[in-house]
Design a protein around this motif. Structure first.
Motif, PDB file in Angstrom:
ATOM      1  N   ILE A  46       0.860  -1.182   0.000  1.00 26.64           N
ATOM      2  CA  ILE A  46       0.000   0.000   0.000  1.00 26.64           C
ATOM      3  C   ILE A  46       0.893   1.227   0.000  1.00 26.64           C
ATOM      4  CG2 ILE A  46      -1.660   1.336   1.381  1.00 26.64           C
ATOM      5  CD1 ILE A  46      -2.897  -1.286   2.266  1.00 26.64           C
ATOM      6  N   ARG A  47       0.513   2.240  -0.779  1.00 29.67           N
ATOM      7  CA  ARG A  47       1.306   3.463  -0.868  1.00 29.67           C
ATOM      8  C   ARG A  47       1.287   4.209   0.478  1.00 29.67           C
ATOM      9  NH1 ARG A  47      -1.871   4.128  -5.690  1.00 29.67           N
ATOM     10  NH2 ARG A  47      -0.663   3.569  -7.561  1.00 29.67           N
ATOM     11  N   TRP A  97     -12.795  -4.148  -1.114  1.00 29.62           N
ATOM     12  CA  TRP A  97     -11.586  -4.010  -1.941  1.00 29.62           C
ATOM     13  C   TRP A  97     -11.625  -2.761  -2.804  1.00 29.62           C
ATOM     14  CZ3 TRP A  97      -7.304  -6.026  -0.685  1.00 29.62           C
ATOM     15  CH2 TRP A  97      -7.248  -7.267  -0.048  1.00 29.62           C
ATOM     16  N   ASP A  98     -12.817  -2.294  -3.178  1.00 28.26           N
ATOM     17  CA  ASP A  98     -12.919  -1.070  -3.972  1.00 28.26           C
ATOM     18  C   ASP A  98     -12.354   0.133  -3.216  1.00 28.26           C
ATOM     19  OD1 ASP A  98     -13.978  -2.329  -6.158  1.00 28.26           O
ATOM     20  OD2 ASP A  98     -16.058  -1.764  -5.749  1.00 28.26           O
ATOM     21  N   HIS A  99     -12.450   0.099  -1.887  1.00 26.53           N
ATOM     22  CA  HIS A  99     -11.849   1.164  -1.082  1.00 26.53           C
ATOM     23  C   HIS A  99     -10.325   1.086  -1.114  1.00 26.53           C
ATOM     24  CE1 HIS A  99     -15.424   2.885   0.777  1.00 26.53           C
ATOM     25  NE2 HIS A  99     -15.855   1.677   1.067  1.00 26.53           N
ATOM     26  N   LEU A 100      -9.802  -0.124  -1.189  1.00 26.82           N
ATOM     27  CA  LEU A 100      -8.364  -0.333  -1.041  1.00 26.82           C
ATOM     28  C   LEU A 100      -7.584  -0.271  -2.349  1.00 26.82           C
ATOM     29  CD1 LEU A 100      -8.480  -3.230   1.566  1.00 26.82           C
ATOM     30  CD2 LEU A 100      -7.388  -0.996   1.910  1.00 26.82           C
ATOM     31  N   PRO A 157      -7.382   1.623  -5.002  1.00 24.85           N
ATOM     32  CA  PRO A 157      -6.683   2.840  -5.468  1.00 24.85           C
ATOM     33  C   PRO A 157      -5.385   3.130  -4.713  1.00 24.85           C
ATOM     34  CG  PRO A 157      -9.034   3.251  -5.190  1.00 24.85           C
ATOM     35  CD  PRO A 157      -8.755   1.920  -4.571  1.00 24.85           C
ATOM     36  N   HIS A 158      -5.195   2.492  -3.565  1.00 26.62           N
ATOM     37  CA  HIS A 158      -4.022   2.774  -2.733  1.00 26.62           C
ATOM     38  C   HIS A 158      -2.927   1.714  -2.875  1.00 26.62           C
ATOM     39  CE1 HIS A 158      -6.380   5.929  -0.794  1.00 26.62           C
ATOM     40  NE2 HIS A 158      -7.370   5.056  -0.752  1.00 26.62           N
ATOM     41  N   GLY A 214       1.474  -4.302  -4.910  1.00 23.27           N
ATOM     42  CA  GLY A 214       0.174  -4.613  -4.324  1.00 23.27           C
ATOM     43  C   GLY A 214      -0.828  -5.058  -5.362  1.00 23.27           C
ATOM     44  N   VAL A 215      -0.820  -4.386  -6.517  1.00 20.57           N
ATOM     45  CA  VAL A 215      -1.732  -4.768  -7.598  1.00 20.57           C
ATOM     46  C   VAL A 215      -1.418  -6.186  -8.071  1.00 20.57           C
ATOM     47  CG1 VAL A 215      -2.402  -4.283  -9.982  1.00 20.57           C
ATOM     48  CG2 VAL A 215      -2.183  -2.399  -8.337  1.00 20.57           C
ATOM     49  N   ASP A 216      -0.127  -6.486  -8.223  1.00 18.98           N
ATOM     50  CA  ASP A 216       0.265  -7.838  -8.646  1.00 18.98           C
ATOM     51  C   ASP A 216      -0.213  -8.886  -7.650  1.00 18.98           C
ATOM     52  OD1 ASP A 216       1.497  -6.864 -10.895  1.00 18.98           O
ATOM     53  OD2 ASP A 216       3.525  -6.883 -10.036  1.00 18.98           O
TER      54      ASP A 216
END
Length: 206
Positions: free
Chosen positions: A138-139, A182-185, A187-188, A193-195
């Protein structure tokens, strides 16, 4: 293995509390629900308050079990499994919200315990965000207090989405519940994290 009479009483009480609210349910209703006499019920629980206390013990024990899943594994998939546990919990114990927001002059011991539990849940979510910032999943925050707000948004979704959906006359299943969290998370998430999300979590949402 068949349930004991005590377990049947608690299960019936929970069903009736969810359907009618705690205040509206009488011992006679609980006894009739499982086909026993009030005298037999009183042998196991002398008062309705004793039943309420036992149901709340069950609720809080299960909530504590969900907490214990926290950080058993560092991957995002572990949190996804925890979301599933929250979904089952808040679906099974619908009566808790009405009890929590009852306008009494003094809080009951059950309300105080529940308040502590949900505050602990919020703190755990905030700690979870910090942990995954350290993992570079997470950023980091871009503004002071950003992840305090995110933790609150996650908390409100986990706790209130089933009730909110019911008020709107729409159904929420486990998949849509998890997707909303997960929609909340998403974008961060960092690239890492995306992988990790796409590899470990996304297949469970498909």
């Amino acid at each position: 293995m068949p349930l004991s009479t005590k377990e049947r009483i608690l299960n019936a009480s929970l069903r009736l509390f969810n359907e009618h609210g705690v205040d509206a349910v009488r011992l006679q209703q609980i006894a009739e629900e499982i086909g026993i006499s009030v005298g037999n019920l009183a042998y196991h629980f002398k008062t309705k308050d004793a039943i309420i206390e036992s149901v709340y013990e069950q609720v809080l024990d299960e909530f504590a079990h969900i907490f214990r899943q926290y950080l058993q594994a560092p991957e995002l998939a572990a949190f996804d499994q925890q979301i599933s546990l929250y979904y089952q919990f808040f679906r099974n114990y619908q009566f808790y919200l009405a009890e929590f927001f009852k306008t009494n002059s003094e809080q009951t011991s059950q309300q105080i315990q529940w308040q502590r539990a949900v505050n602990k849940m919020l703190m755990q979510l905030r700690s979870w965000l910090d942990f995954h910032v350290q993992r570079h999943i997470i950023r980091p925050e871009t503004s002071l207090g950003q992840y305090d707000q995110l933790a609150q948004s996650l908390w409100m979704t986990l706790v209130f989405l089933p009730v909110f959906s019911a008020m709107r006359g729409t159904a929420v299943d486990e998949r849509s519940y998890k997707q909303s969290v997960w929609d909340h998370l998403k974008p961060h998430l960092t690239e890492e994290g995306v992988d990790e999300f796409e590899t470990l979590v996304l297949p469970t949402l498909a």
